[in-house]
Design a protein around this motif. Structure first.
Motif, PDB file in Angstrom:
ATOM      1  N   SER A  71       1.022  -0.888   0.011  1.00 59.07           N
ATOM      2  CA  SER A  71       0.471  -0.029   0.171  1.00 59.07           C
ATOM      3  C   SER A  71       1.406   1.303  -0.260  1.00 59.07           C
ATOM      4  CB  SER A  71      -0.903   0.246   1.105  1.00 59.07           C
ATOM      5  OG  SER A  71      -1.395  -1.192   1.078  1.00 59.07           O
ATOM      6  N   ASP A  77      -2.722   5.370  -1.072  1.00 59.64           N
ATOM      7  CA  ASP A  77      -3.917   4.076   0.044  1.00 59.64           C
ATOM      8  C   ASP A  77      -4.796   4.519   0.519  1.00 59.64           C
ATOM      9  OD1 ASP A  77      -3.453   3.099  -3.378  1.00 59.64           O
ATOM     10  OD2 ASP A  77      -1.873   2.089  -2.307  1.00 59.64           O
ATOM     11  N   HIS A  78      -3.886   4.424   1.588  1.00 60.92           N
ATOM     12  CA  HIS A  78      -4.148   4.808   3.367  1.00 60.92           C
ATOM     13  C   HIS A  78      -4.166   5.896   3.287  1.00 60.92           C
ATOM     14  CE1 HIS A  78      -6.101   0.737   2.974  1.00 60.92           C
ATOM     15  NE2 HIS A  78      -5.434   0.648   2.410  1.00 60.92           N
ATOM     16  N   ILE A 107      -6.751  -3.016   6.921  1.00 58.00           N
ATOM     17  CA  ILE A 107      -6.407  -4.056   5.750  1.00 58.00           C
ATOM     18  C   ILE A 107      -7.457  -4.853   6.037  1.00 58.00           C
ATOM     19  CG2 ILE A 107      -5.356  -5.481   4.083  1.00 58.00           C
ATOM     20  CD1 ILE A 107      -3.459  -2.672   4.078  1.00 58.00           C
ATOM     21  N   SER A 161      -8.730   4.537   4.176  1.00 56.43           N
ATOM     22  CA  SER A 161      -9.235   4.445   3.554  1.00 56.43           C
ATOM     23  C   SER A 161      -8.589   5.863   2.627  1.00 56.43           C
ATOM     24  CB  SER A 161      -9.559   3.420   3.019  1.00 56.43           C
ATOM     25  OG  SER A 161      -9.797   2.053   4.067  1.00 56.43           O
TER      26      SER A 161
END
Ligand code: ADQ
Length: 409
Positions: free
Chosen positions: A2, A116-117, A139, A201
């Motif tokens: 990620s 992504d995060h 996740i 997220s």
């Protein structure tokens, strides 16, 4: 893997730490002799392998900017950075209206970085945390948002966001600073508090701060406006900080987390460090707390008269570089660089910031003395509450605070 980004909220006014925040942002307040409060959260990210950090600053940010640029320069060619982002009024003429608005006003960073995060963490807590474990948890559960949480005594509950959680870790209720905090099931003395550390997220964070910005009645605050609504319609999970240790961490340190929100807690958290066998151990080099290097000479202790009336010594204390303890005695105290303690003086249970000089024959107890203060010879502080209150700031817990640069006569 990620793509991650940490956004550190460092823009609060820190009024409850007055007068230590009179001239600096709260995350820039010195801590533990060597550090600034912000070093703890930044070290947590760096030690967890998250090397892209944006620090959102606002109030009195100069000292914080200086510290970040001197202490936290990362390797640019690896794409690592810790960068201060000042309030820039990109979306209008307002400063940040609250912590959620601080993210909204900096959405361009998220668009540019495409993570992504996104970790959205506070800047004013003392703790060790492996944020990768929180990411794995997030996740695994396919969470839209994960909130880090810790049990606190119920009488402190009204200072925090209080959470109810289901057996699978899903958030069932969130009340921001409730007057009457609900206890944890089976434990009437404790309630489960949000640590003000969130993992989102990216889509969820963007959607939520945009929605919040359009709501004129909102307080634009993560606790009050985002989390207290989000769990009702999205999978929000609660990460149990105390159940997760990190490598090299002693068992007793598990769950150590201090929100140094007022001076009495700040004072006590510093005093925790001088315990002979401290719960929070700065000397754990498997999870080092990083800070600004300096070129000061080692601490020096001088004078030991044969009759023991004058001994330069420090016991149960943290003494930083550049200090000279010259014929005075220091006990259970935390000394920042370049402190001088002169002959026949006694300093006990105190925190002395950089460049403080204690003249001869002084007696100092339970005091915090801010930077660049000279205590004239013969002065007594911390022994006469009425006299201290007349001259200085005294906390409800009885700690005397002498502000930065004060001319003490
Ligand atoms: P508080 O600590 O009271 O509660 P807040 O004052 O918003 O919340 O501070 C959180 C972080 O955001 C701090 O690091 C602060 O510096 C920063 N901040 C505050 N206002 C800001 C602004 N206008 N711009 C940029 N940054 C700002 C929060 C949560 C609670 C939780 C506690 C845990 O709301 O639910 O329990 O943290 O300490």
């Amino acid at each position: 893997m990620s793509k991650l980004l940490a956004m550190i909220l460092a823009g609060g006014a820190g009024t409850r730490l007055e007068p230590l925040t009179r001239e600096r942002a709260k995350p820039a307040v010195p801590f533990g002799g060597r550090y600034r409060i912000i070093d703890f959260v930044l070290s947590n990210f760096a030690n967890s392998g998250v090397y892209r950090m944006k620090v959102l600053t606002q109030y009195k940010s100069d000292s914080l900017n200086n510290h970040l640029s001197r202490a936290w320069r990362m390797t640019a060619f690896l794409g690592h950075y810790v960068e201060a982002v000042p309030a820039q009024m990109r979306t209008g003429l307002d400063w940040y209206k609250g912590s959620a608005d601080a993210i909204y006003q900096n959405l361009n960073i998220i668009t540019d970085e495409e993570p992504d995060h996104i970790f959205v963490f506070g800047a004013d807590h003392v703790y060790r945390m492996d944020v990768r474990k929180m990411l794995d948890f997030h996740i695994e559960r396919k969470a839209a948002c994960t909130v880090a949480a810790i049990p606190v005594p119920i009488e402190q509950g009204r200072e925090f966001g209080i959470i109810d959680v289901g057996p699978d870790g899903r958030m069932l209720q969130f009340l921001e600073k409730p007057k009457d905090p609900p206890p944890m099931p089976g434990n009437p003395k404790m309630c489960l508090a949000s640590m003000g550390n969130y993992l989102f997220s990216t889509d969820t964070l963007v959607k939520e701060v945009v929605r919040d910005a359009a709501d004129e009645k909102s307080a634009h605050d993560f606790g009050k406006s985002i989390i207290s609504e989000l769990y009702k319609h999205e999978p929000v999970y609660v990460y149990d900080f105390a159940q997760n240790t990190l490598s090299g961490q002693e068992d007793k340190e598990r769950g150590y987390w201090r929100d140094v929100g007022n001076i009495d807690v700040y004072y006590q958290s510093n005093m925790d460090l001088v315990e002979v066998d401290p719960i929070f151990n700065l000397y754990n080099d498997r999870w080092p707390i990083h800070t600004q290097p300096n070129n000061y000479p080692p601490a020096k202790f001088v004078f030991a008269d044969a009759d023991n009336k004058r001994v330069g010594k420090a016991t149960d204390s943290l003494v930083a570089e550049g200090c000279i303890i010259s014929g005075g005695s220091v006990h259970r105290s935390v000394l920042s660089p370049k402190v001088r303690v002169n002959s026949y003086s006694e300093v006990e249970d105190s925190i002395l910031f950089e460049n403080v000089t204690i003249g001869r024959r002084c007696r100092i107890k339970r005091a915090i003395i801010d930077k660049n203060v000279e205590i004239p010879p013969g002065m007594t502080i911390g022994y006469d509450a009425a006299e201290d209150k007349r001259r200085f700031h005294v906390t409800s817990g009885g700690v005397v605070v002498i502000p930065k640069g004060m001319k003490v006569t």
